[in-house]
Write a protein that holds these residues in place. Sequence first.
Motif, PDB file in Angstrom:
ATOM      1  N   GLU A  43       0.642  -1.080   0.171  1.00 20.23           N
ATOM      2  CA  GLU A  43       0.649   0.206  -0.263  1.00 20.23           C
ATOM      3  C   GLU A  43       1.218   1.341   0.257  1.00 20.23           C
ATOM      4  N   LEU A  44       2.204   1.074   0.077  1.00 19.39           N
ATOM      5  CA  LEU A  44       2.850   1.680   0.002  1.00 19.39           C
ATOM      6  C   LEU A  44       3.314   2.703  -1.108  1.00 19.39           C
ATOM      7  N   ASP A  45       3.530   4.258  -1.157  1.00 24.20           N
ATOM      8  CA  ASP A  45       4.122   4.771  -2.723  1.00 24.20           C
ATOM      9  C   ASP A  45       4.795   5.984  -2.179  1.00 24.20           C
ATOM     10  N   GLN A  46       5.713   6.725  -3.601  1.00 25.69           N
ATOM     11  CA  GLN A  46       6.534   8.114  -2.723  1.00 25.69           C
ATOM     12  C   GLN A  46       5.192   8.579  -2.885  1.00 25.69           C
ATOM     13  N   GLU A  47       4.062   8.742  -3.226  1.00 26.15           N
ATOM     14  CA  GLU A  47       3.288   9.967  -3.094  1.00 26.15           C
ATOM     15  C   GLU A  47       2.376  10.528  -2.417  1.00 26.15           C
ATOM     16  N   ASP A  48       2.440   8.995  -1.117  1.00 26.82           N
ATOM     17  CA  ASP A  48       1.476   8.864   0.059  1.00 26.82           C
ATOM     18  C   ASP A  48       1.519  10.230   0.798  1.00 26.82           C
ATOM     19  N   VAL A  49       0.048  10.548   1.095  1.00 27.58           N
ATOM     20  CA  VAL A  49       0.158  11.625   2.587  1.00 27.58           C
ATOM     21  C   VAL A  49      -0.355  10.721   3.636  1.00 27.58           C
ATOM     22  N   VAL A  50       0.247   9.888   4.562  1.00 35.17           N
ATOM     23  CA  VAL A  50      -0.184   9.659   5.710  1.00 35.17           C
ATOM     24  C   VAL A  50       0.345  10.306   6.957  1.00 35.17           C
ATOM     25  N   LEU A  51      -1.354   9.413   7.280  1.00 32.64           N
ATOM     26  CA  LEU A  51      -1.194  10.128   8.993  1.00 32.64           C
ATOM     27  C   LEU A  51      -1.409   8.746   9.543  1.00 32.64           C
ATOM     28  N   GLU A  52      -0.785   8.674  10.958  1.00 26.34           N
ATOM     29  CA  GLU A  52      -0.240   7.942  12.343  1.00 26.34           C
ATOM     30  C   GLU A  52      -1.451   8.417  13.218  1.00 26.34           C
ATOM     31  N   VAL A  53      -2.284   7.577  13.041  1.00 28.48           N
ATOM     32  CA  VAL A  53      -3.482   8.257  15.122  1.00 28.48           C
ATOM     33  C   VAL A  53      -2.458   6.976  15.831  1.00 28.48           C
ATOM     34  N   ALA A  54      -3.339   8.372  16.760  1.00 28.32           N
ATOM     35  CA  ALA A  54      -2.671   7.571  17.825  1.00 28.32           C
ATOM     36  C   ALA A  54      -1.168   7.102  18.232  1.00 28.32           C
TER      37      ALA A  54
END
Length: 259
Positions: A43-54
């Motif tokens: 699922e990881l991509d160089q264009e990803d904008v990621v949120l890690e919750v808690a």
Amino acid sequence: MTVTHDEKVVREFSEQAEGFADPRLNVAFTRHLERLVRFMEPELDQEDVVLEVAAGTALVSRVIARRVRHVTALDLTPAMLAEGKRAVDRDGVTNVTFTHGDATALPYLDRSFTLVVTRFSLHQVADPAAVVKEMARVSRPGAALIIADLVRPEGVKGDPDRIERLRDPSHGTMLTAAEVAGLVTAAGAEVKRAEAFDFVRPLQPWLELSRTPADTASRIREELEDELAGGPATGMRPSKADGELHFTHSHLFQHAIAG
């Protein structure tokens, strides 16, 4: 004065923050981190904008940061965020942003992220359904939702949550894998795949990480020893190896797609 669950979480994890940088104490968070990244990898991509919750000290954010465009690490406990910020500054990671916030009321607009992940949070919070709902809300359609958590195996004897709360009063309730999937579905996402495994871990470092008071730690130890001798089940599935007391945690990785 009544102490809220969130206040308990901040109090306990402010005490534990420094220990999260110690790999001997923080074995559960560090040992299976690469396994989680492998699970996330498709699922990881160089264009990803990621949120890690808690996010705690943002261990997941820090390990995936160089493989995505940007990661935001959100947590309720400032001391945990500060520990993570020190780590990224030390390592020269520049695309992780740290945010103080509530996982049940994320301070972001709808459809803001292309991947949202949370690790070891649902068993800790007072309202896991609200966390999952918020994760789905801030995800763009088709975004990956990744949940990694402790779960309660079906049919386990005893009450592991009681022991967990003795050790850490901010512990909430461990869900079953089916219950986690139910929360995801109720939030409008679709579960695609899951991975489950058990981890037998030594008792002493676990108690040290939470700075459990000596009298309470002794009580936990006695209950696990008693179970091994034929006494009541604690739900912790204790064992001994090389004379050292261990217990068993069950882990779940789950990947879903936001609607």
